[in-house]
Design a protein around this motif. Structure first.
Motif, mmCIF file in Angstrom:
data_model
loop_
_atom_site.group_PDB
_atom_site.id
_atom_site.type_symbol
_atom_site.label_atom_id
_atom_site.label_comp_id
_atom_site.label_asym_id
_atom_site.label_seq_id
_atom_site.Cartn_x
_atom_site.Cartn_y
_atom_site.Cartn_z
ATOM 1 N N THR A 1 0.835 -1.206 0.000
ATOM 2 C CA THR A 1 0.000 0.000 0.000
ATOM 3 C C THR A 1 0.871 1.258 0.000
ATOM 4 O O THR A 1 1.820 1.341 0.787
ATOM 5 C CB THR A 1 -0.908 0.018 1.243
ATOM 6 N N GLU B 1 -5.838 7.457 -3.400
ATOM 7 C CA GLU B 1 -6.996 7.291 -2.532
ATOM 8 C C GLU B 1 -6.900 6.055 -1.640
ATOM 9 O O GLU B 1 -7.461 6.023 -0.544
ATOM 10 C CB GLU B 1 -8.278 7.219 -3.368
ATOM 11 N N ASP B 2 -6.194 5.030 -2.120
ATOM 12 C CA ASP B 2 -6.080 3.805 -1.317
ATOM 13 C C ASP B 2 -4.891 3.830 -0.361
ATOM 14 O O ASP B 2 -4.574 2.829 0.279
ATOM 15 C CB ASP B 2 -5.976 2.573 -2.221
ATOM 16 N N ARG C 1 -9.767 8.791 5.551
ATOM 17 C CA ARG C 1 -8.572 8.019 5.203
ATOM 18 C C ARG C 1 -8.099 7.215 6.406
ATOM 19 O O ARG C 1 -8.182 7.681 7.547
ATOM 20 C CB ARG C 1 -7.430 8.943 4.775
#
Length: 341
Positions: free
Chosen positions: A26, A79-80, A112
């Motif tokens: 990520t 966004e992730d 988030r």
């Protein structure tokens, strides 16, 4: 059957806790670079970077507490992505700029995931603690890694089910090497000179070959290096310009900022290791002098802090055979015993 004593040098629990909160691969933002001379906070930063690297997390945005920009983070972090904030002993109102950054981040990004790396809690004001925990608890995707049991209980009460008890992030560095240079002194006394300084730490006894130092790199202090100050000034100016005029930031500037941060942190840690290695025995009241000595395998005596930060950490994670924890008044008596071994 009795359970095994905790291993103060084990990195697996830290890696596993981090991985449970930040999925492998990520992208992340890594915030609150220590743009000041504290070697321990540079060790924490480098440990955080090591955690991210082992987990395959690319750092897309980074900033110190003064250069942080919510707009800049939004532009750089997909966004992730996960927002990761530096840990340490500045969770609370003793060092307000750093804790205020945490509060800004959770307010700026309520949607988030946010992870605070291992912290210790210290609020001087009960009112400030209540206000802060109310703000943090309102963020549904915040998780906090905590480095001692007492702090963990405090945070867990406010954020039930969203804490992880882990070692300090600096332990992610693993074993360190001080090189082969022989110690120049019998004792290095690395003693705090900041707001956490303990008046109860005695002066070294006469006749002892001792180098007294702190690692805050201030003019007139043993080991002062003006090159560090020039680098800090340049990065502070760059950060302030990018916050005021973000549109002028060139493509790829974040990779340059991260590279500068990493270089500065490595230089600071290397300097701190040289300081600690210049004595046969280290005497200190700094938690990260203790942790770095553990990683170096160097004999050291550590005096507990006034609010129990060090004893709380040792009680939670143990200590190696190279370490002796004492009350501040007993520091040099314990040092004498180590030198006589």
């Amino acid at each position: 059957m009795t359970s095994a004593a905790p291993d103060p040098l084990a990195v697996q629990p830290l890696d596993e806790a981090y991985r449970s909160l930040v999925a492998p691969g990520t992208p992340i933002a890594l915030l609150d670079f220590p743009l000041y001379p504290n070697v321990g906070d540079s060790a924490i930063w480098l440990g955080a970077a090591a955690l991210a690297q082992r987990n395959g997390n690319t750092i897309k945005y980074t900033a110190n507490h003064a250069s942080y920009s919510a707009a800049g983070l939004r532009r750089c972090l997909p966004e992730d992505g996960v927002i990761v904030v530096q840990g340490g002993g500045n969770f609370g109102d003793r060092w307000p700029a750093h804790h205020q950054l945490r509060e800004r981040v959770v307010s700026d990004f309520p949607d988030r995931p946010v992870v605070f790396l291992p912290i210790s809690v210290e609020f001087l004001s009960a009112e400030a603690a209540e206000r802060s925990f109310a703000l943090l608890a309102a963020h549904p995707r915040l998780h906090v890694m905590v480095r001692d049991r007492a702090s963990c209980a405090t945070v867990e009460q406010a954020l039930p089910g969203r804490t992880r008890l882990t070692p300090d992030a600096a332990t992610a560095l693993g074993h360190l090497d001080a090189g082969a240079a022989a110690p120049a002194h019998d004792v290095v006394a690395l003693v705090r000179t900041d707001s956490e300084a303990q008046a109860r730490v005695p002066a070294p006894p006469a006749g002892l070959d001792v180098r007294v130092i702190d690692w805050l790199n201030v003019p007139g202090q043993d080991g002062y290096d003006p090159a560090f100050r020039r680098s800090e000034w340049a990065l502070q100016r760059l950060g302030s310009v990018l916050v005021r005029v973000p549109a002028i930031a060139p493509p790829g500037h974040q990779s340059l900022v991260l590279a500068a941060y990493m270089r500065m942190a490595r230089r600071r840690l290397a300097w701190g290791v040289r300081v600690l290695a210049s004595g046969r025995v280290v005497a200190t009241d700094r938690l990260h002098a203790h942790i770095i000595c553990e990683l170096l395998g160097r004999r050291h005596v550590v005096a507990d802090s006034g609010h129990g930060k060090i004893s709380g950490y040792v009680a939670t994670h143990g200590q190696s055979a190279t370490s002796t924890l004492v009350a501040p008044a007993e520091l040099y008596d314990a040092v004498a015993r180590e030198l006589a071994r």
